[in-house]
Design an enzyme around this catalytic site. Sequence first.
Site, PDB file in Angstrom:
ATOM      1  N   LYS A  39       0.836  -1.205   0.000  1.00  0.00           N
ATOM      2  CA  LYS A  39       0.000   0.000   0.000  1.00  0.00           C
ATOM      3  C   LYS A  39       0.870   1.255   0.000  1.00  0.00           C
ATOM      4  CE  LYS A  39      -0.359   0.088   5.047  1.00  0.00           C
ATOM      5  NZ  LYS A  39      -1.252   0.212   6.207  1.00  0.00           N
ATOM      6  N   TYR A 274      14.892  30.252   7.268  1.00  0.00           N
ATOM      7  CA  TYR A 274      13.776  31.064   7.759  1.00  0.00           C
ATOM      8  C   TYR A 274      13.766  31.176   9.284  1.00  0.00           C
ATOM      9  CZ  TYR A 274      11.778  30.660   3.055  1.00  0.00           C
ATOM     10  OH  TYR A 274      11.568  30.725   1.707  1.00  0.00           O
TER      11      TYR A 274
END
Length: 392
Positions: A39, A274
């Site tokens: 999956k 940042y």
Amino acid sequence: MSGSGSLRAGALIDLGALRGNVRALRAHASGAAFMAVVKADAYGHGILPCARAAVEAGATWVGTATPEEALALRAGGIGPDRARVMCWLWTPGGPFREGIEADLDISVSGLWALREVEAAARAAGRPAKVQLKADTGLGRNGCQPADWPELVTEALRAESAGLLRITGLWSHFACADEPGHDSIDAQLTLFRELVAYAEEQGARPDVRHIANSPGTLTRPDTHFDLVRPGIAMYGISPSPECGTPADFGLRPVMTLRASLALVKHVPGGHGVSYGHHYVTPGATTLGLIPLGYGDGVPRHASGTGPVLVGGKWRTVAGRIAMDQFVVDLGGDEPPVGAEAVLFGPGDRGEPTAEDWAQAAGTIAYEIVTRIGSRVPRVYVDEGGPVAKGSGR
């Protein structure tokens, strides 16, 4: 970055390691059939290449969450003659008829799904393969024990009418990755009771199964007819409490690496990325790594994520941005284009996915699964390239 398939970054997927992991896991559950769970694009490793490799190594079942994943396996050549394919996350209006026509094993957790399967079987003109899922305590998908008798009765009625065949009875553990947790034995006892009830009523399933990766590795009494390893197949332990990959003879399959995009000298007191959450303590060199949270590198690992550059562990300096992050090289000057390894098997001194999970406060499942489509997968087999980008 030799063999990466990209000058920027690449995820090296070792199919030889995956085959070895399948063989090792089969040895842990030698009396049971093996379902390779692929999956979520095989936990980020590439659904078709990994499914094919697992089948080559002896998996006779392949498991997916969604029907779209299961149908993609069939379209990609994993035919009924090669492996049975099961999927379990259905929603109303899903492709039930297509699933029946593709010979999928369809999981059913409630009467609504059973009704849709019956209608689809009539439209397809052939019986469906249905696996009844019981909620033995996870509290997620699966039929509640109080509703189990009605679901079993209705499924047996539909079987008698020729609309379906009950091919499996199954459930899923909540805490098998915490050895000794009380819920494991409680779920196992309830599962045995619900299976016994269904069989007393006339169900004759091909397989009964509950064992995920930790169950396969640590609880032989959970193996029944089929085991369903997921994360362990990719060489990652389900949890540190269960043991390391090496403890179980497993090898991590994915190596994530990038090429340094820039190396530069900066003075002390220089803010990095940042918010300036990192400020250089003195004159140093910085290395720019062209991967970021847009590629699946977790932003929560800002300031903590480890990277191997020039034979040394470095740490993410400041915030991880969308496309890039910085490491403080401490004055070292590797050339632009030098390899930076975020994680891999660990045998070359590089960090592992578990190291990144610890740095980000998450689990290793998430680290590998979230690596995005901007990162090419490069498939190798015991060190030799076999395919680039296939199965994505």
